[in-house]
Design a protein around this motif. Sequence first.
Motif, short mmCIF file in Angstrom:
data_model
loop_
_atom_site.label_atom_id
_atom_site.label_comp_id
_atom_site.label_asym_id
_atom_site.label_seq_id
_atom_site.Cartn_x
_atom_site.Cartn_y
_atom_site.Cartn_z
N UNK A 278 0.82 -1.21 0.00
CA UNK A 278 0.00 0.00 0.00
C UNK A 278 0.86 1.26 0.00
N UNK A 279 2.13 1.09 -0.23
CA UNK A 279 3.13 2.16 -0.03
C UNK A 279 3.94 2.35 -1.29
N UNK A 280 3.36 3.02 -2.28
CA UNK A 280 3.96 3.11 -3.60
C UNK A 280 5.39 3.64 -3.60
N UNK A 281 5.67 4.61 -2.75
CA UNK A 281 7.02 5.18 -2.69
C UNK A 281 7.82 4.70 -1.49
N UNK A 282 7.31 3.68 -0.80
CA UNK A 282 7.98 3.09 0.37
C UNK A 282 8.19 4.08 1.51
N UNK A 283 7.33 5.08 1.60
CA UNK A 283 7.48 6.10 2.63
C UNK A 283 7.37 5.49 4.03
N UNK A 284 6.37 4.66 4.25
CA UNK A 284 6.18 4.03 5.56
C UNK A 284 7.30 3.07 5.89
N UNK A 285 7.81 2.38 4.88
CA UNK A 285 8.92 1.45 5.09
C UNK A 285 10.17 2.21 5.54
N UNK A 286 10.46 3.31 4.89
CA UNK A 286 11.61 4.13 5.28
C UNK A 286 11.40 4.75 6.66
N UNK A 287 10.16 5.11 6.97
CA UNK A 287 9.87 5.67 8.29
C UNK A 287 10.16 4.63 9.37
N UNK A 288 9.73 3.40 9.13
CA UNK A 288 9.96 2.32 10.10
C UNK A 288 11.45 2.08 10.30
N UNK A 289 12.20 2.09 9.20
CA UNK A 289 13.65 1.90 9.32
C UNK A 289 14.28 2.99 10.18
N UNK A 290 13.85 4.22 9.98
CA UNK A 290 14.39 5.33 10.76
C UNK A 290 14.05 5.18 12.24
N UNK A 291 12.81 4.82 12.52
CA UNK A 291 12.38 4.64 13.91
C UNK A 291 13.23 3.59 14.60
N UNK A 292 13.46 2.47 13.94
CA UNK A 292 14.24 1.39 14.54
C UNK A 292 15.66 1.85 14.87
N UNK A 293 16.33 2.46 13.91
CA UNK A 293 17.72 2.87 14.11
C UNK A 293 17.83 3.92 15.22
N UNK A 294 16.91 4.89 15.24
CA UNK A 294 16.97 5.93 16.26
C UNK A 294 16.72 5.35 17.66
N UNK A 295 15.77 4.43 17.77
CA UNK A 295 15.50 3.83 19.08
C UNK A 295 16.70 3.03 19.57
N UNK A 296 17.38 2.35 18.68
CA UNK A 296 18.60 1.63 19.09
C UNK A 296 19.67 2.62 19.54
N UNK A 297 19.70 3.78 18.90
CA UNK A 297 20.63 4.82 19.34
C UNK A 297 20.28 5.33 20.73
#
Length: 316
Positions: A278-297
């Motif tokens: 449902x994410x033609x430009x993968x916006x939500x996928x990239x958002x999830x990736x950012x959330x994960x990395x920042x939380x690990x930080x």
Amino acid sequence: MKSVKDMINEKSIWAGLNQPGIKMAEADIVVFGVPFDGGVSFRSGAKDAPRAIREITYTIPPTTEHWEDLSELRILDLGDIGGESRDVQFHKVEETVYESVKAGKLFTMIGGDHSTTIPVLRGVDKALDKPFGIIHIDAHFDLCHEMGGDLLSHGSVERRALELKNVLDTESIFFVGIRSVESEELTFINSNKMNIVKAKEVRNCGVAETVKKIKETMSRFERIYVTIDIDSLDPAYAPGTGTPQFGGLNSRELLDLLYGLFELPIIGFDVVEVSPSLDQSSVAVFAARKILAECWGHYLRKNKQMNGSYEAKTLR
């Protein structure tokens, strides 16, 4: 030319921080996916999120937006947890979480629809002998007793949580970013004491005041779990999700919110309801990736501060 699939291997994912083969005791962070979306009431596709998110992590550097180096983190990606039935799959998830909590590891679950949080909370409950708190960041309460006859639906997550022995009452859960409520939920909410900051209130009061309010309420818990539904973000920032709701958090608000919340004793977190189809430009996928990395930080920063080895960095 090599395809993306050819370039991706176990060691390259998560910015090259994954260390396949190490024991859980040797890891700093345990991560796993739960590719399941059989608990949705509307649009599916979240089962593909763990794969889609992993596939874009080999390209990123091991750093955060605060210019912090994550290269010392030892990440153990256990892969996706499946099963020939939902019962089997959820039991495996519960056991994995139990082992992670007992080992004292920060664990991260990538859903899947929000029903995948149910076995996670059961695993946390099984591993602990004291009450724990839950911070639920979402457009929805997920407090329905059932949806379509399914007691394990994505709209019943926190109702199932309230049945756990170590989730003592409705005030053990803090709801953030809410802007939609079912009629059944409204009756339940009006009959119980609840901790709620609506999406509109986050905007009006500001993130700092929101974090302060959550911390004042949840600091009584020695262990806290955070579940992040990607639809807590406004659809402008995460269109690829099954049940988007207009008027949500923006990306800056969510990132700053998580920065503050990780000062609490977080033992694990998840990101759910990302639907790549449902994410033609993968916006939500990239958002999830950012959330994960920042939380690990945030986790690494907190550990360094506790050990006295953290040096504040000034951004230029």
